[in-house]
Design an enzyme around this catalytic site. Sequence first.
Site, PDB file in Angstrom:
ATOM      1  N   HIS A   1      -1.429   0.811 -10.036  1.00  0.00           N
ATOM      2  CA  HIS A   1      -2.053  -0.150  -8.917  1.00  0.00           C
ATOM      3  C   HIS A   1      -2.485  -1.446  -9.562  1.00  0.00           C
ATOM      4  CE1 HIS A   1      -3.833  -0.824  -4.787  1.00  0.00           C
ATOM      5  NE2 HIS A   1      -3.459  -1.869  -5.129  1.00  0.00           N
TER       6      HIS A   1
ATOM      7  N   GLU B   1      -3.474   7.659  -4.188  1.00  0.00           N
ATOM      8  CA  GLU B   1      -4.032   7.085  -5.601  1.00  0.00           C
ATOM      9  C   GLU B   1      -5.436   7.956  -6.034  1.00  0.00           C
ATOM     10  OE1 GLU B   1      -4.126   2.752  -5.430  1.00  0.00           O
ATOM     11  OE2 GLU B   1      -2.018   2.904  -4.601  1.00  0.00           O
TER      12      GLU B   1
ATOM     13  N   ARG C   1       0.854  -1.192   0.004  1.00  0.00           N
ATOM     14  CA  ARG C   1      -0.053  -0.107  -0.183  1.00  0.00           C
ATOM     15  C   ARG C   1       0.751   1.290   0.000  1.00  0.00           C
ATOM     16  NH1 ARG C   1      -3.602  -2.769  -1.535  1.00  0.00           N
ATOM     17  NH2 ARG C   1      -5.575  -3.047  -0.206  1.00  0.00           N
TER      18      ARG C   1
HETATM   19  O1  A2R Z   1       3.926  -9.227  11.514  1.00  0.00           O
HETATM   20  P1  A2R Z   1       2.999 -10.470  11.247  1.00  0.00           P
HETATM   21  O2  A2R Z   1       4.106 -11.390  11.925  1.00  0.00           O
HETATM   22  O3  A2R Z   1       1.877 -10.585  11.483  1.00  0.00           O
HETATM   23  O4  A2R Z   1       3.469 -10.895   9.650  1.00  0.00           O
HETATM   24  C1  A2R Z   1       2.581 -10.201   8.711  1.00  0.00           C
HETATM   25  C2  A2R Z   1       3.316  -8.832   8.117  1.00  0.00           C
HETATM   26  N1  A2R Z   1       2.889  -7.581   8.797  1.00  0.00           N
HETATM   27  C3  A2R Z   1       3.911  -6.912   9.456  1.00  0.00           C
HETATM   28  N2  A2R Z   1       5.025  -6.978   9.370  1.00  0.00           N
HETATM   29  C4  A2R Z   1       5.882  -5.875   9.798  1.00  0.00           C
HETATM   30  N3  A2R Z   1       5.244  -4.970  10.514  1.00  0.00           N
HETATM   31  C5  A2R Z   1       3.823  -4.924  10.665  1.00  0.00           C
HETATM   32  N4  A2R Z   1       3.550  -3.808  11.308  1.00  0.00           N
HETATM   33  C6  A2R Z   1       3.210  -5.692   9.819  1.00  0.00           C
HETATM   34  N5  A2R Z   1       1.839  -6.244   9.798  1.00  0.00           N
HETATM   35  C7  A2R Z   1       1.799  -7.153   9.231  1.00  0.00           C
HETATM   36  O5  A2R Z   1       2.517  -8.911   6.865  1.00  0.00           O
HETATM   37  C8  A2R Z   1       2.292 -11.159   7.370  1.00  0.00           C
HETATM   38  O6  A2R Z   1       3.178 -11.877   7.418  1.00  0.00           O
HETATM   39  C9  A2R Z   1       2.067 -10.177   6.387  1.00  0.00           C
HETATM   40  C10 A2R Z   1       0.875 -10.013   5.580  1.00  0.00           C
HETATM   41  O7  A2R Z   1       0.487 -11.391   5.282  1.00  0.00           O
HETATM   42  P2  A2R Z   1      -1.068 -11.873   4.997  1.00  0.00           P
HETATM   43  O8  A2R Z   1      -2.056 -11.473   6.165  1.00  0.00           O
HETATM   44  O9  A2R Z   1      -1.116 -13.313   4.747  1.00  0.00           O
HETATM   45  O10 A2R Z   1      -1.456 -11.060   3.780  1.00  0.00           O
HETATM   46  P3  A2R Z   1      -1.311 -11.070   2.195  1.00  0.00           P
HETATM   47  O11 A2R Z   1      -2.468 -11.909   1.758  1.00  0.00           O
HETATM   48  O12 A2R Z   1       0.014 -11.816   1.814  1.00  0.00           O
HETATM   49  O13 A2R Z   1      -1.540  -9.713   1.575  1.00  0.00           O
HETATM   50  C11 A2R Z   1      -0.633  -8.712   2.242  1.00  0.00           C
HETATM   51  C12 A2R Z   1      -1.180  -7.272   1.493  1.00  0.00           C
HETATM   52  C13 A2R Z   1      -2.540  -7.006   1.621  1.00  0.00           C
HETATM   53  O14 A2R Z   1      -2.954  -6.562   2.832  1.00  0.00           O
HETATM   54  C14 A2R Z   1      -2.672  -5.682   0.559  1.00  0.00           C
HETATM   55  O15 A2R Z   1      -2.384  -4.639   1.087  1.00  0.00           O
HETATM   56  C15 A2R Z   1      -1.560  -5.744  -0.455  1.00  0.00           C
HETATM   57  O16 A2R Z   1      -0.772  -7.218   0.124  1.00  0.00           O
HETATM   58  O17 A2R Z   1      -1.887  -6.649  -1.722  1.00  0.00           O
END
Ligand code: A2R
Length: 317
Positions: free
Chosen positions: A280, A262, A233
Amino acid sequence: MTDISILMPAPMPEPVIAALDARFTLHRLWEQPDADAFLAAHGTAIRGLAANTLAGPVGAALFDRLPALEIVANFGVGYDNIDAGAAAARGIVVTNTPGVLDAEVADLAIGLLLATIRRLPQADRYVRDGRWEDAPFPLSPTLRGRTVGILGLGAIGQQIARRLEGFDVAVAYHQRTRRDDVAYPYHDTPVALAQACDVLIAIVPGGAATRHLVDAEVLAALGPDGILVNVARGSVVDQPALIAALRDRTILAAGLDVYADEPHVPPELRAMENVVLLPHLGSASEHTRAAMGQLVVDNLLSWFGRGTALTPVPETA
Ligand code: A2R
């Protein structure tokens, strides 16, 4: 179920509209001459919301006007456009579209990385402009020998990592929790990851927790040979700091699919030769958008048919 009212604030793909029209009473808010008056007259009857990023912020202010709302079905895996905490507090379930777009976004991340590092759009412009007839295109940087840092090794991040293995480059990662199911080196801060690699791919969710995770310090740590790819994002990257880092050659180049505001892309970025800019496109293929749309429809059908959502977000699961 045709007596159940669903609100769609902004247009979605035609098959989604047709499928919802066939099963529910679908209200197209963007076609209303006065959206406020429509919500005042019909808001109390709305039980489902089909949302996307064009819908604007979906949170307490809208929920106040939709007291019978049970479910927000979001078109997209990222749901930073929705206040999921406010939804949870009211017992409203929020769903997103995980899984069905992971491969598409990972493909795009690899394409954007290669386009940025080998300067493919610049080379295309070079041929079109007839400049090849005067001189060969200048040599480019290379992916060879690089270490790619993945910021957010979630569902999409892991698919990017798997693809990178085929390119014979080293992969490392940072997120808040170390994974015990991968062998890639873990770094406990974004700065430490940036120091350890010379390509950084951001693929974390948007929202307050990840705002400006990639800031001036991270960009400095990435270094003068460093390449940033953002397919997460726009809010994840401090955009003015990125512009300064590209201008001052604090980093080498950037490939961007997402931006702070955007569809507005700052003129400074548009004027730079060391960036590749996409509008995007992450999940934007016909195949994947159809799958995402079907999942929006299936979540609403499942909720109103069986009382369970298929893919609720963690905050409202
Ligand atoms: O931090 P963790 O252990 O919850 O790992 C998640 C990581 N993540 C972060 N890393 C660093 N600092 C943060 N504040 C933080 N918040 C979350 O991002 C996790 O490994 C990853 C997100 O993975 P998923 O929930 O499986 O999301 P996905 O499907 O890979 O999509 C990621 C994003 C979407 O939300 C859209 O914004 C974009 O990709 O298309």
